[in-house]
Design a protein around this motif. Sequence first.
Motif, mmCIF file in Angstrom:
data_model
loop_
_atom_site.group_PDB
_atom_site.id
_atom_site.type_symbol
_atom_site.label_atom_id
_atom_site.label_comp_id
_atom_site.label_asym_id
_atom_site.label_seq_id
_atom_site.Cartn_x
_atom_site.Cartn_y
_atom_site.Cartn_z
ATOM 1 N N GLN A 62 2.906 -4.205 6.014
ATOM 2 C CA GLN A 62 2.210 -5.137 5.129
ATOM 3 C C GLN A 62 1.407 -6.146 5.936
ATOM 4 O OE1 GLN A 62 4.512 -7.009 1.984
ATOM 5 N NE2 GLN A 62 5.995 -5.326 2.067
ATOM 6 N N LEU A 86 1.372 -1.871 -1.812
ATOM 7 C CA LEU A 86 1.443 -2.469 -0.483
ATOM 8 C C LEU A 86 2.777 -3.186 -0.285
ATOM 9 C CD1 LEU A 86 -0.315 -3.008 2.117
ATOM 10 C CD2 LEU A 86 -0.751 -5.243 1.117
ATOM 11 N N GLN A 87 3.284 -3.811 -1.330
ATOM 12 C CA GLN A 87 4.551 -4.536 -1.241
ATOM 13 C C GLN A 87 5.748 -3.600 -1.040
ATOM 14 O OE1 GLN A 87 4.529 -6.903 -4.807
ATOM 15 N NE2 GLN A 87 3.212 -8.458 -3.903
#
Length: 87
Positions: free
Chosen positions: A35, A27-28
């Motif tokens: 995000q 996700l980062q």
Amino acid sequence: MALPAKDPLPDAEVLREERDRILWTSLQKLPGRCQELLRLVSLADRPDYRHISAAIGMPMGSIGSTRGRCLAKLRTILDEQGDFSWT
């Protein structure tokens, strides 16, 4: 007679933690807007697009399609890692 413990088995817990670590790391790698959107959408069972729109300044009509594109990008990142089956 003892009842079986409700706690997950240690190996299941390790796999869950590893899956979660991979997910959050992936996700980062997404753009900041993705995000932010995915975090907000994941907070509720039935996300309120009106509140999300106000929170991140995105038109309500764009949230669903943007969410879909962000999830597709996330799936690509996860598939490239090949560690888990995400289906």
